[in-house]
Design a protein around this motif. Structure first.
Motif, PDB file in Angstrom:
ATOM      1  N   ALA A  66       0.865  -1.176   0.000  1.00 32.29           N
ATOM      2  CA  ALA A  66       0.000   0.000   0.000  1.00 32.29           C
ATOM      3  C   ALA A  66       0.906   1.231   0.000  1.00 32.29           C
ATOM      4  O   ALA A  66       1.900   1.283   0.721  1.00 32.29           O
ATOM      5  CB  ALA A  66      -0.902  -0.004   1.224  1.00 32.29           C
ATOM      6  N   LEU A  67       0.557   2.207  -0.824  1.00 34.23           N
ATOM      7  CA  LEU A  67       1.380   3.416  -0.967  1.00 34.23           C
ATOM      8  C   LEU A  67       0.578   4.648  -0.591  1.00 34.23           C
ATOM      9  O   LEU A  67      -0.641   4.701  -0.786  1.00 34.23           O
ATOM     10  CB  LEU A  67       1.869   3.554  -2.412  1.00 34.23           C
ATOM     11  N   ASP A  68       1.283   5.675  -0.089  1.00 29.03           N
ATOM     12  CA  ASP A  68       0.627   6.949   0.192  1.00 29.03           C
ATOM     13  C   ASP A  68       0.736   7.855  -1.028  1.00 29.03           C
ATOM     14  O   ASP A  68       1.215   7.434  -2.090  1.00 29.03           O
ATOM     15  CB  ASP A  68       1.198   7.593   1.453  1.00 29.03           C
ATOM     16  N   GLU A  69       0.304   9.102  -0.887  1.00 30.09           N
ATOM     17  CA  GLU A  69       0.276  10.004  -2.049  1.00 30.09           C
ATOM     18  C   GLU A  69       1.661  10.374  -2.569  1.00 30.09           C
ATOM     19  O   GLU A  69       1.807  10.812  -3.709  1.00 30.09           O
ATOM     20  CB  GLU A  69      -0.532  11.265  -1.739  1.00 30.09           C
ATOM     21  N   GLU A  70       2.700  10.192  -1.761  1.00 28.93           N
ATOM     22  CA  GLU A  70       4.067  10.456  -2.200  1.00 28.93           C
ATOM     23  C   GLU A  70       4.778   9.170  -2.621  1.00 28.93           C
ATOM     24  O   GLU A  70       5.994   9.134  -2.744  1.00 28.93           O
ATOM     25  CB  GLU A  70       4.847  11.160  -1.092  1.00 28.93           C
TER      26      GLU A  70
END
Length: 128
Positions: free
Chosen positions: A82-86
């Motif tokens: 899972a990745l964040d917006e950056e």
């Protein structure tokens, strides 16, 4: 008077040795066979994964929908992230998929996160 052997040597009609040629040809066949077998085994153990979608359930989890192709009759493992917006990794999970005779399997899994994720995807899959 010139002998037949001298004439043969002068004009390049000497007996050719066949043993080096036979050994060389057998060696080439063996090398091609080994590389062919290695290529076959590598393709037989290859697994492909495609992302089908994701859904952010809440700020501490994301559900990833994906499909796995290949690995028939073998256990498969996939790394889901899972990745964040950056594009920083905020969650990671290894999913173990039991052996199946199906060529294509569609799966979903929920990945716990330490911060809110904006996407979820399959990093890689392999034969376990």
């Amino acid at each position: 008077m010139t002998t037949a052997q001298e004439l043969d040597e002068r004009y390049g009609r000497t007996r050719r040795r066949r043993l080096p040629w036979i050994v060389g040809i057998l060696l080439v066949i063996a090398v091609v066979g080994v590389f062919g077998w290695m290529t076959f085994m590598q393709s037989a153990n290859s697994v492909d994964a495609d992302d089908l979608g994701f859904e952010v359930a809440d700020e501490h989890s994301v559900t990833v929908l994906f499909q796995v192709t290949g690995g028939q009759g073998k256990d498969v493992a996939c790394a889901i992230e899972a990745l964040d917006e950056e594009f920083g990794i905020v969650g990671w999970k290894i999913v173990e998929i039991p052996a199946s005779e199906e060529h294509l399997q569609q799966l979903s899994t929920t990945v716990p996160t330490v911060a809110e994720a904006t996407t979820g995807l399959v990093n890689s899959c392999w034969v376990a």
